[in-house]
Design an enzyme around this catalytic site. Structure first.
Site, PDB file in Angstrom:
ATOM      1  CE1 TYR A   1      -8.079 -91.472  56.941  1.00 55.15           C
ATOM      2  CE2 TYR A   1      -6.180 -90.191  56.566  1.00 55.15           C
ATOM      3  CZ  TYR A   1      -6.758 -91.527  56.504  1.00 55.15           C
ATOM      4  OH  TYR A   1      -6.002 -92.573  56.076  1.00 55.15           O
ATOM      5  CG  LEU A   2      -9.671 -83.580  59.373  1.00 53.71           C
ATOM      6  CD1 LEU A   2      -8.942 -82.206  59.628  1.00 53.71           C
ATOM      7  CD2 LEU A   2     -10.315 -84.286  60.549  1.00 53.71           C
TER       8      LEU A   2
END
Length: 559
Positions: A517-518
């Site tokens: 997600y990052l």
DNA sequence: ACGTGGACTTGGAAGAACTTGT
DNA sequence: ACAAGTTCTTCCAAGTCCACGT
């Protein structure tokens, strides 16, 4: 044009080792009497025996499913004899496997080395493929071995037999003009195809859900990396228009059309709480878990007033992997949604939260995503998770940034990472050794503190000494003691930081957000800006996966 | 338009490998 | 050297979303 490669060559998958029958001295007992099982029945029995210490084997559904599938492997005599799982005693088998794994641990260095080398050889031969002139690492080149299916949560199929995969089950995908992988002697592949519109090298159909499993490339590969990059670029495009979209769904809360109001509320939850889309699933085939669109009335409670706040919504449901989502949020004035409050109070708990009164079907992810597609090219529900995760990291890193020591910087980073994991509800079971390891750390801290006060006393003494004598030697002694104290203080700080970090991380899983997600460029930029070695943030595998970002991002990168 | 299969991403747990302290 | 503790890697289940066929 949708093609994923021009040339693909590989050696095919590695099959699970064949079954090795139990030594005769290891007995299975039925109803207290030893009984020799046929090889197929024995193999399945060992799957159960291996899991005896696991909670699974105490669960009714697991036992029932296992027994049913086990009986299918029995000879007719075995079938007549073995009719009750409770009368089966697998403990000798279980002990045998424990002894084996113990023996493996006790092996000599040389033996271990030999196994390591054999694994390495297998990896070199089967673990790589050639795709468009590049040697690429394959993610999972081993076929899953047979065993008992372990679902998560209350899975109705837990305990079922996952059958052994044969070459005849496997579809191979490679270039026409490549050297095709050879099936093991005397066998055939199910099919060899040459489809460059997909990325997988081999596939088979699994027998529990009937779904397809794939052999694909490692995350470090070009094909996965480009896709990953693209994902973050889509999220960055959302950043540019998220204000507009938020304004729009707030407006839509007032729409006359129920359908539009529901869609807008769902979108609000997805954006604000980072909920997953929530596709509908076939009932009874999987554990009962939900996401945003499949939420039911029973999963939320509305409190017109709670503590200081007005209009609080309480969420309590099982999400992906049956991880519990529990959260209370005060909703914005305009989302106090007449309809939400109305419909819920009267509806049955098992109704979906977003039913549709006017059209036939409830709000579906496909409808939601179609709407999102109109708002921005490539926008789907999950992009909000990616966007909100990455933007949160970036903001937190700005707030937490400091000119602290290296351990303090890393604590800051982990805290930012943790904020994201909490947003995405990435939880883990507290490690079994958690309490103990906290205790150990505390002991170390106490010791360090004692050491520190001892050192301080010594410094005092040295100072007094110097005052008395005023000679060079005593002056040096004072300096030495000062240095020692500084060193101990640093060590103490490091330990305390470590303890804080660990405590805060007890039930939080950082891995998933970091990996999926990052935007890695945020982390790379932060490392460059604050002079933190990238190895402190990403381990070797992660650095390989994010090689593209490490190459690309400078210290001024902005998500 | 809709429902289903297929492809690909995301997820926590378990097992393996490595590190650390004694 | 080794046991305990920690980190890394593998495993495979469980999601998302899209394409395709009717």
């Amino acid at each position: 044009d949708g093609s994923k490669w021009r040339f693909l060559e590989h050696k095919g998958p590695v099959f699970a080792p064949l079954y090795e029958p139990m030594p005769d001295k290891v007995k299975f007992y039925y109803d207290g009497k030893p009984m020799k099982l046929s090889a197929p029945a024995e193999e399945v029995a060992t799957f159960f025996a291996k899991m005896l210490d696991h909670e699974y084997t105490t669960k009714d559904i697991f036992r029932k499913n296992f027994f049913k599938d086990w009986r299918k492997e029995m000879t007719s005599e075995e079938k007549t004899k073995i009719t009750d799982l409770n009368k089966c005693n697998f403990s000798e088998m279980n002990e045998y496997f424990k002894a084996q794994s113990e023996a493996r641990k006790q092996m000599s260095k040389e033996e271990k080395q030999k196994i390591k080398e054999e694994n390495e050889r297998l990896l070199q031969e089967y673990g790589f493929c050639l795709m468009d002139n590049h040697k690429e690492r394959i993610g999972n080149f081993r076929i899953e071995p047979p065993g008992l299916f372990r679902g998560r949560g209350d899975h109705p199929k837990m305990g079922m037999l996952k059958r052994r995969i044969r070459p005849e089950d496997i579809i191979i995908n490679c270039s026409k003009d490549s050297k095709h992988p050879k099936p093991p002697p005397g066998t055939k592949w199910k099919e060899v195809r040459h489809d460059n519109k997909v990325t997988w090298l081999a596939s088979w159909t699994e027998n529990i859900q009937g779904s397809i499993k794939y052999i694909m490339l490692n995350p470090s590969s070009r094909i996965k990396g480009e896709k990953d990059w693209q994902k973050y670029e889509t999220a960055r495009r959302l950043k540019k228009c998220v204000d507009r979209i938020r304004t729009q769904y707030r407006d839509d809360w007032k729409s006359k059309e129920m359908r539009i109001r529901q869609r807008a509320v769902a979108l609000y939850f997805i954006d604000k709480l980072a909920l997953r889309a929530g596709n509908e699933k076939e009932e009874g085939e999987t554990a009962d878990t939900v996401g945003c669109c499949s939420l039911r009335v029973e999963h939320i409670k509305l409190y017109p007033k709670m503590d200081e706040q007005e209009y609080v919504v309480e969420f309590d449901f099982l999400g992906k992997d049956s991880i519990r989502y529990y959260n209370k949020i005060p909703v914005e004035k305009r989302v106090r949604l007449q309809h939400l409050f109305h419909s819920i109070s009267s509806a049955s708990p098992i109704c979906t939260l977003f039913p549709s009164f006017h059209s036939r079907c409830p709000l579906q992810t496909s409808i939601l995503n179609k709407h999102l597609q109109e708002l921005m090219d490539g926008l789907t529900a999950k992009v909000f998770r990616t966007y909100n995760a990455s933007i949160t990291l970036q903001q937190q890193l700005k707030e937490l940034a400091s000119d602290d020591s290296l351990p303090a910087k890393i604590l800051s980073y982990n805290r930012a990472n943790r904020a994201v994991a909490i947003l995405c509800n990435h939880q883990r079971a507290p490690p079994k050794t958690f309490e103990k390891s906290m205790q150990n750390l505390q002991t170390k801290i106490d010791e360090k503190q004692n050491q520190l006060s001892a050192a301080r006393k010594q410094l005092k003494a040295a100072k007094a000494d110097h005052k008395a004598s005023h000679d060079d030697k005593s002056k040096k002694a004072v300096e030495l003691k000062r240095k020692a104290i500084q060193r101990i203080e640093e060590q103490l700080m490091k330990l305390q930081v470590q303890a804080t970090d660990r405590e805060e991380n007890k039930q939080i899983a950082l891995g998933t957000s970091k990996l999926n997600y990052l935007d890695p460029r945020i982390s790379v930029a932060w490392c460059k800006k604050w002079d933190v070695p990238i190895e402190k943030i990403y381990n070797k595998t992660q650095r390989e996966k994010f090689a593209w970002a490490i190459d690309m991002a400078e210290k001024d990168y902005e998500f």
